[in-house]
Design a protein around this motif. Structure first.
Motif, PDB file in Angstrom:
ATOM      1  N   GLY A  52      17.646  -8.850 -11.871  1.00  0.00           N
ATOM      2  CA  GLY A  52      18.830  -8.122 -12.312  1.00  0.00           C
ATOM      3  C   GLY A  52      18.471  -6.839 -13.048  1.00  0.00           C
ATOM      4  N   THR A  53      17.556  -6.931 -14.021  1.00  0.00           N
ATOM      5  CA  THR A  53      17.286  -5.771 -14.859  1.00  0.00           C
ATOM      6  C   THR A  53      16.288  -4.829 -14.202  1.00  0.00           C
ATOM      7  OG1 THR A  53      15.623  -7.060 -15.974  1.00  0.00           O
ATOM      8  CG2 THR A  53      17.760  -6.933 -17.044  1.00  0.00           C
ATOM      9  N   GLY A  54      15.287  -5.421 -13.564  1.00  0.00           N
ATOM     10  CA  GLY A  54      14.210  -4.585 -13.062  1.00  0.00           C
ATOM     11  C   GLY A  54      14.341  -4.219 -11.599  1.00  0.00           C
ATOM     12  N   LYS A  55      15.540  -4.386 -11.046  1.00  0.00           N
ATOM     13  CA  LYS A  55      15.657  -4.198  -9.608  1.00  0.00           C
ATOM     14  C   LYS A  55      15.373  -2.755  -9.208  1.00  0.00           C
ATOM     15  CE  LYS A  55      18.025  -6.668  -6.100  1.00  0.00           C
ATOM     16  NZ  LYS A  55      19.118  -7.532  -5.749  1.00  0.00           N
ATOM     17  N   ALA A  56      15.864  -1.827 -10.011  1.00  0.00           N
ATOM     18  CA  ALA A  56      15.683  -0.419  -9.680  1.00  0.00           C
ATOM     19  C   ALA A  56      14.203  -0.056  -9.743  1.00  0.00           C
ATOM     20  CB  ALA A  56      16.487   0.436 -10.644  1.00  0.00           C
ATOM     21  N   ILE A  57      13.558  -0.478 -10.841  1.00  0.00           N
ATOM     22  CA  ILE A  57      12.132  -0.196 -11.012  1.00  0.00           C
ATOM     23  C   ILE A  57      11.354  -0.845  -9.885  1.00  0.00           C
ATOM     24  CG2 ILE A  57      10.169  -0.427 -12.575  1.00  0.00           C
ATOM     25  CD1 ILE A  57      12.305  -0.871 -14.813  1.00  0.00           C
ATOM     26  N   PHE A  58      11.746  -2.073  -9.619  1.00  0.00           N
ATOM     27  CA  PHE A  58      11.104  -2.868  -8.577  1.00  0.00           C
ATOM     28  C   PHE A  58      11.158  -2.142  -7.238  1.00  0.00           C
ATOM     29  CE2 PHE A  58      10.801  -6.992  -6.280  1.00  0.00           C
ATOM     30  CZ  PHE A  58       9.659  -7.407  -6.916  1.00  0.00           C
ATOM     31  N   LYS A  59      12.347  -1.621  -6.942  1.00  0.00           N
ATOM     32  CA  LYS A  59      12.536  -0.940  -5.658  1.00  0.00           C
ATOM     33  C   LYS A  59      11.707   0.329  -5.600  1.00  0.00           C
ATOM     34  CE  LYS A  59      16.703  -2.456  -3.469  1.00  0.00           C
ATOM     35  NZ  LYS A  59      18.041  -2.164  -3.012  1.00  0.00           N
ATOM     36  N   THR A  60      11.666   1.036  -6.751  1.00  0.00           N
ATOM     37  CA  THR A  60      10.891   2.269  -6.788  1.00  0.00           C
ATOM     38  C   THR A  60       9.420   1.962  -6.533  1.00  0.00           C
ATOM     39  OG1 THR A  60      12.399   2.824  -8.551  1.00  0.00           O
ATOM     40  CG2 THR A  60      10.640   4.377  -8.101  1.00  0.00           C
ATOM     41  N   ILE A  61       8.923   0.912  -7.203  1.00  0.00           N
ATOM     42  CA  ILE A  61       7.518   0.540  -7.029  1.00  0.00           C
ATOM     43  C   ILE A  61       7.271   0.177  -5.576  1.00  0.00           C
ATOM     44  CG2 ILE A  61       5.779  -1.194  -7.615  1.00  0.00           C
ATOM     45  CD1 ILE A  61       7.036  -1.283 -10.422  1.00  0.00           C
ATOM     46  N   ALA A  62       8.196  -0.602  -5.017  1.00  0.00           N
ATOM     47  CA  ALA A  62       8.036  -1.014  -3.622  1.00  0.00           C
ATOM     48  C   ALA A  62       8.002   0.202  -2.714  1.00  0.00           C
ATOM     49  CB  ALA A  62       9.169  -1.944  -3.223  1.00  0.00           C
ATOM     50  N   LEU A  63       8.880   1.172  -3.000  1.00  0.00           N
ATOM     51  CA  LEU A  63       8.912   2.388  -2.182  1.00  0.00           C
ATOM     52  C   LEU A  63       7.583   3.124  -2.286  1.00  0.00           C
ATOM     53  CD1 LEU A  63      12.395   4.066  -2.566  1.00  0.00           C
ATOM     54  CD2 LEU A  63      11.213   3.436  -0.469  1.00  0.00           C
ATOM     55  N   LEU A  64       7.048   3.230  -3.515  1.00  0.00           N
ATOM     56  CA  LEU A  64       5.769   3.916  -3.713  1.00  0.00           C
ATOM     57  C   LEU A  64       4.675   3.206  -2.931  1.00  0.00           C
ATOM     58  CD1 LEU A  64       5.866   4.815  -7.509  1.00  0.00           C
ATOM     59  CD2 LEU A  64       5.976   6.358  -5.544  1.00  0.00           C
ATOM     60  N   ILE A  65       4.689   1.854  -3.008  1.00  0.00           N
ATOM     61  CA  ILE A  65       3.673   1.078  -2.290  1.00  0.00           C
ATOM     62  C   ILE A  65       3.793   1.343  -0.801  1.00  0.00           C
ATOM     63  CG2 ILE A  65       2.982  -1.266  -1.643  1.00  0.00           C
ATOM     64  CD1 ILE A  65       3.691  -2.113  -4.492  1.00  0.00           C
ATOM     65  N   ILE A  66       5.044   1.348  -0.320  1.00  0.00           N
ATOM     66  CA  ILE A  66       5.253   1.575   1.113  1.00  0.00           C
ATOM     67  C   ILE A  66       4.726   2.955   1.499  1.00  0.00           C
ATOM     68  CG2 ILE A  66       7.011   1.923   2.879  1.00  0.00           C
ATOM     69  CD1 ILE A  66       8.663  -0.213   1.363  1.00  0.00           C
ATOM     70  N   ALA A  67       5.055   3.949   0.667  1.00  0.00           N
ATOM     71  CA  ALA A  67       4.630   5.314   0.973  1.00  0.00           C
ATOM     72  C   ALA A  67       3.103   5.402   0.996  1.00  0.00           C
ATOM     73  CB  ALA A  67       5.204   6.275  -0.066  1.00  0.00           C
ATOM     74  N   ALA A  68       2.466   4.817  -0.060  1.00  0.00           N
ATOM     75  CA  ALA A  68       1.010   4.884  -0.157  1.00  0.00           C
ATOM     76  C   ALA A  68       0.366   4.167   1.017  1.00  0.00           C
ATOM     77  CB  ALA A  68       0.549   4.253  -1.477  1.00  0.00           C
ATOM     78  N   ALA A  69       0.911   2.978   1.347  1.00  0.00           N
ATOM     79  CA  ALA A  69       0.333   2.206   2.433  1.00  0.00           C
ATOM     80  C   ALA A  69       0.489   2.940   3.757  1.00  0.00           C
ATOM     81  CB  ALA A  69       0.979   0.828   2.493  1.00  0.00           C
ATOM     82  N   SER A  70       1.657   3.569   3.955  1.00  0.00           N
ATOM     83  CA  SER A  70       1.870   4.308   5.197  1.00  0.00           C
ATOM     84  C   SER A  70       0.889   5.467   5.285  1.00  0.00           C
ATOM     85  CB  SER A  70       3.297   4.852   5.254  1.00  0.00           C
ATOM     86  OG  SER A  70       4.213   3.839   5.007  1.00  0.00           O
ATOM     87  N   PHE A  71       0.713   6.161   4.161  1.00  0.00           N
ATOM     88  CA  PHE A  71      -0.222   7.276   4.128  1.00  0.00           C
ATOM     89  C   PHE A  71      -1.631   6.791   4.468  1.00  0.00           C
ATOM     90  CE2 PHE A  71      -3.112  10.189   1.885  1.00  0.00           C
ATOM     91  CZ  PHE A  71      -2.708  11.375   2.486  1.00  0.00           C
ATOM     92  N   GLY A  72      -2.019   5.659   3.847  1.00  0.00           N
ATOM     93  CA  GLY A  72      -3.332   5.076   4.122  1.00  0.00           C
ATOM     94  C   GLY A  72      -3.498   4.734   5.588  1.00  0.00           C
ATOM     95  N   LEU A  73      -2.410   4.214   6.158  1.00  0.00           N
ATOM     96  CA  LEU A  73      -2.442   3.815   7.566  1.00  0.00           C
ATOM     97  C   LEU A  73      -2.678   5.029   8.454  1.00  0.00           C
ATOM     98  CD1 LEU A  73      -2.070   1.011   8.740  1.00  0.00           C
ATOM     99  CD2 LEU A  73       0.292   1.597   9.227  1.00  0.00           C
ATOM    100  N   ILE A  74      -1.962   6.116   8.137  1.00  0.00           N
ATOM    101  CA  ILE A  74      -2.102   7.339   8.932  1.00  0.00           C
ATOM    102  C   ILE A  74      -3.523   7.881   8.797  1.00  0.00           C
ATOM    103  CG2 ILE A  74      -1.338   9.732   9.122  1.00  0.00           C
ATOM    104  CD1 ILE A  74       1.451   8.664   8.170  1.00  0.00           C
ATOM    105  N   SER A  75      -4.043   7.882   7.548  1.00  0.00           N
ATOM    106  CA  SER A  75      -5.412   8.377   7.330  1.00  0.00           C
ATOM    107  C   SER A  75      -6.403   7.546   8.127  1.00  0.00           C
ATOM    108  CB  SER A  75      -5.790   8.289   5.854  1.00  0.00           C
ATOM    109  OG  SER A  75      -4.707   8.622   5.066  1.00  0.00           O
ATOM    110  N   LEU A  76      -6.210   6.235   8.098  1.00  0.00           N
ATOM    111  CA  LEU A  76      -7.103   5.350   8.841  1.00  0.00           C
ATOM    112  C   LEU A  76      -7.081   5.698  10.313  1.00  0.00           C
ATOM    113  CD1 LEU A  76      -6.733   1.731   7.448  1.00  0.00           C
ATOM    114  CD2 LEU A  76      -8.786   3.112   7.577  1.00  0.00           C
TER     115      LEU A  76
END
Lengths: 143, 516
Positions: free
Chosen positions: B214-238
């Motif tokens: 309930g409280t951390g959902k926004a933060i949680f989503k932001t972190i998840a988005l960052l992880i997704i972005a970083a992982a996608s970037f890593g995937l492209i680099s690979l």
């Protein structure tokens, strides 16, 4: 002050109206109740019959609204000695109660037949008089 | 999905959904209470139950299903009629009727936890229902008890454990003190009441989880988005790296460290398997983050299994090739080569990044041999990338008085022969122009020679009293005295040193000895 008078008047009129409705409803239910018993006895008089079939017939006769009303009625008639029942095996599911008319029931039914004839005569006559009046003296209504 | 129950009604066994069962129970209780004043109540109720069982049977066979749902119960009740409908056909005095009824339905209030209105576990809400006080006041009181040495917390936990949760509709009605009638039934909104009953601990973690959600959902989503972005970037680099390594996009990566360790013939399978090993966890991470942040849908089991299998299929060759390549570092070999230098009183030592192209280099860069002869060409390749630092310099005292520079070429290999061959493949040059000695910063390897820890150790021997000006850049290659300790004497990037009996010394630290 006028407002209060109007309010009191309004309440009074509403209560009178509700009373009329209740009387009408009460009469209706009393009539229905008496006729319902008579009809049930009539249906059973044709031979032994299962409760569900009684319900189906009453429904097609547009007399019964809900089934739950029938069971206390049947039980009461049975306790008064007008009905009895036999357990008969069913092809699907547990054995069923089949109701039959007792001798006492039959004599009561005959009495009820007589009563119904009288009632029908009474109602028809009353209606006829009422109809005649309204037909013969149409001017009275306009006066 | 719903929980179903088996009931015996009118001597037939019926499967019934839980909510439907509760509704039916409430209805039958009402009917029983209604007929309780009747002498033949048992018979009437039995008749009604039999009829209900029959209707269920008909419904199930008509609709070709196996379970009675709440809608079936509703239609049965409609057909059978509610207690209100029965009342109209009763003969007794309605006033009396009402009194008996109100006695019969006198609501019982029970203490339950109200998880529907819960802040934490519904203790306060349940107490509020029980004592008929607005929940807010109870919560306020609870809040103040926190300051009495935290007694509120303990009391809350004890109550949490002790008071049962209102799970079924009947319990919820009892909790609110409502009549357990069909009317009361209708008052409770049809929420999903079928929750699996859990232990205290499981529920506790649920509560914590809900709170965090309930409280951390926004933060949680932001972190998840960052992880997704970083992982996608890593995937492209690979992916780009894979293309580069496979030589599809010619970037000459194969000659750079650490890729120049890998044998040419192992290159493509190793690149593919390394790509798989790196990429699949990233894909899994993206999938997981997407699931956690944006949907509650589970990842397909087959998909995760396939991912795991592919990953293992990547790991196996990777391990195989890595062990194979490691074995090529088993043996070591070295050989030395000594060259004499022209004697001077003062030498200037520096690193020279300009160099003559070797024959191989000129061919590699397709430079016409005629054009560069006698000219120096500045390399713009940052050699640091090509291999770890592989040139080291010692400055020692010459006992014989001769000035010499020895080069010791070292390498490793599968066996001594290959190690020696690898060492011989080293190209290293230095250039003496009068007193100026230019060292090449890197060892050069023949093209397509794999890196096997090749390095060169340079030992310069000078007699006592020889002065040395060492450039700042060369200081990094110097072994022995710490170049940076002699920082005072530096001018224009050079520090001044002198060879003494005890070895090379900073010139500022040794003037006393000089005058002696």
């Amino acid at each position: 002050m006028y407002f209060i008078q109007y309010y009191v008047l309004h309440i009074t009129i509403r209560n009178i109206y509700l009373c009329i409705i209740m009387i009408a409803e009460n009469t209706q239910t009393q009539m229905r109740k008496g006729i319902l018993e008579y009809c049930v006895l009539l249906i059973i008089s044709r031979g032994q019959i299962y409760a569900s079939d009684i319900i189906a017939e009453l429904k097609s006769a547009r007399l019964l609204v809900v089934e739950g009303t029938l069971y206390p009625l049947l039980t009461r008639l049975k306790n008064n000695g007008l009905l009895s029942y036999n357990w008969i095996e069913s092809t699907s599911g547990p054995p069923r109660k089949y109701y039959v008319l007792t001798e006492e029931g039959r004599s009561i039914l005959n009495q009820l037949d007589g009563t119904w004839q009288e009632l029908a005569y009474a109602i028809n006559t009353s209606k006829k008089v009422a109809d005649d009046q309204s037909n013969n003296n149409p001017i009275n209504l306009t006066k | 999905m719903k929980k179903t129950l088996n009931i015996n009604i009118g001597n037939s066994i019926i499967h019934i959904e839980e909510d439907a069962y509760e509704m039916l129970t409430v209805y039958l209780n009402e009917v029983k209470q209604h007929f309780a004043k009747n002498a033949d109540d048992f018979e009437i109720v039995t008749d009604i139950e039999n009829r209900i069982a029959e209707m269920f049977g008909e419904m199930l066979s008509e609709q070709q299903k196996q379970v009675v749902s709440i809608f079936d119960v509703q239609s049965v009740i409609r057909q059978m009629g509610s207690v209100k409908d029965f009342e109209s056909s009763e003969e007794e005095n309605p006033a009396e009727d009402y009194r008996t009824q109100s006695q019969a339905f006198n609501p019982v209030k029970k203490l339950y936890r109200d998880t529907d209105q819960a802040m934490i576990a519904g203790v306060c809400a349940g107490l509020g229902h029980y004592v008929a006080i607005d929940i807010r006041w109870i919560r306020l009181i609870t809040f103040f008890t926190l300051f009495i040495g935290g007694a509120g917390v303990l009391a809350y936990i004890i109550l949490w454990i002790m008071i049962p949760k209102a799970e079924t509709k009947t319990e919820k009605m009892n909790m609110r003190g409502q009549e357990t009638t069909l009317r009361g039934f209708a008052n409770i909104h049809l929420d999903p009441l079928v929750q699996q009953s859990k232990g205290f601990l499981a529920e506790f973690f649920d509560v914590v989880g809900n709170f965090v959600k309930g409280t951390g959902k926004a933060i949680f989503k932001t972190i998840a988005l960052l992880i997704i972005a970083a992982a996608s970037f890593g995937l492209i680099s690979l992916f780009i790296t894979l293309i580069a390594l496979m030589g599809i996009w010619d970037a000459d990566v194969a000659n750079y460290f650490p890729f120049n360790i890998i044998n040419q013939e192992y290159f493509n399978p190793l690149a593919v398997s390394a790509f798989l090993v790196g990429a699949i966890p990233l894909i899994a991470l993206i999938l997981f983050s997407v699931r956690v942040a944006f949907s509650s849908r589970d990842i397909n089991k087959t998909l995760s299994f396939v991912l795991l299998v592919i990953w293992l299929a990547g790991v196996a060759p990777l391990i195989f090739y890595i062990t194979k390549i490691s074995s090529e570092f088993k043996e070591g070999a070295e050989f030395s080569q000594v060259s004499e230098l022209k004697p001077y009183q003062t030498y200037t030592l520096t690193v020279d990044r300009t160099r003559f192209f070797s024959r191989e280099d000129s061919m590699r860069y397709s430079i016409d041999a005629e054009n560069y002869r006698g000219r120096k060409i500045l390399t713009d390749i940052d050699d640091e990338f090509k291999a770890p630092r592989n040139v080291r310099l010692w400055i020692e005292k010459s006992e014989s008085g001769k000035i010499s520079l020895s080069q010791n070429f070292k390498s490793r290999g599968r066996n001594f022969q290959t190690a020696l061959k690898n060492a011989q493949n080293i190209h290293y040059d230095f250039l003496q122009t009068d007193s100026l000695i230019n060292f090449n910063p890197m060892v050069q390897l023949n093209k397509d020679t794999r890196w096997r820890g090749q390095e060169v150790e340079l030992t310069m021997k000078v007699p006592v009293g020889t002065f040395l000006n060492i450039s700042e850049e060369l200081g990094r290659y110097l072994n022995g005295p710490n170049y940076w300790d002699c920082g005072h004497g530096s001018h224009q990037g050079f520090t001044e040193w002198v060879m003494t009996e005890d070895g090379v010394k900073c010139r500022h630290e040794a003037p006393v000895k000089d005058t002696d």
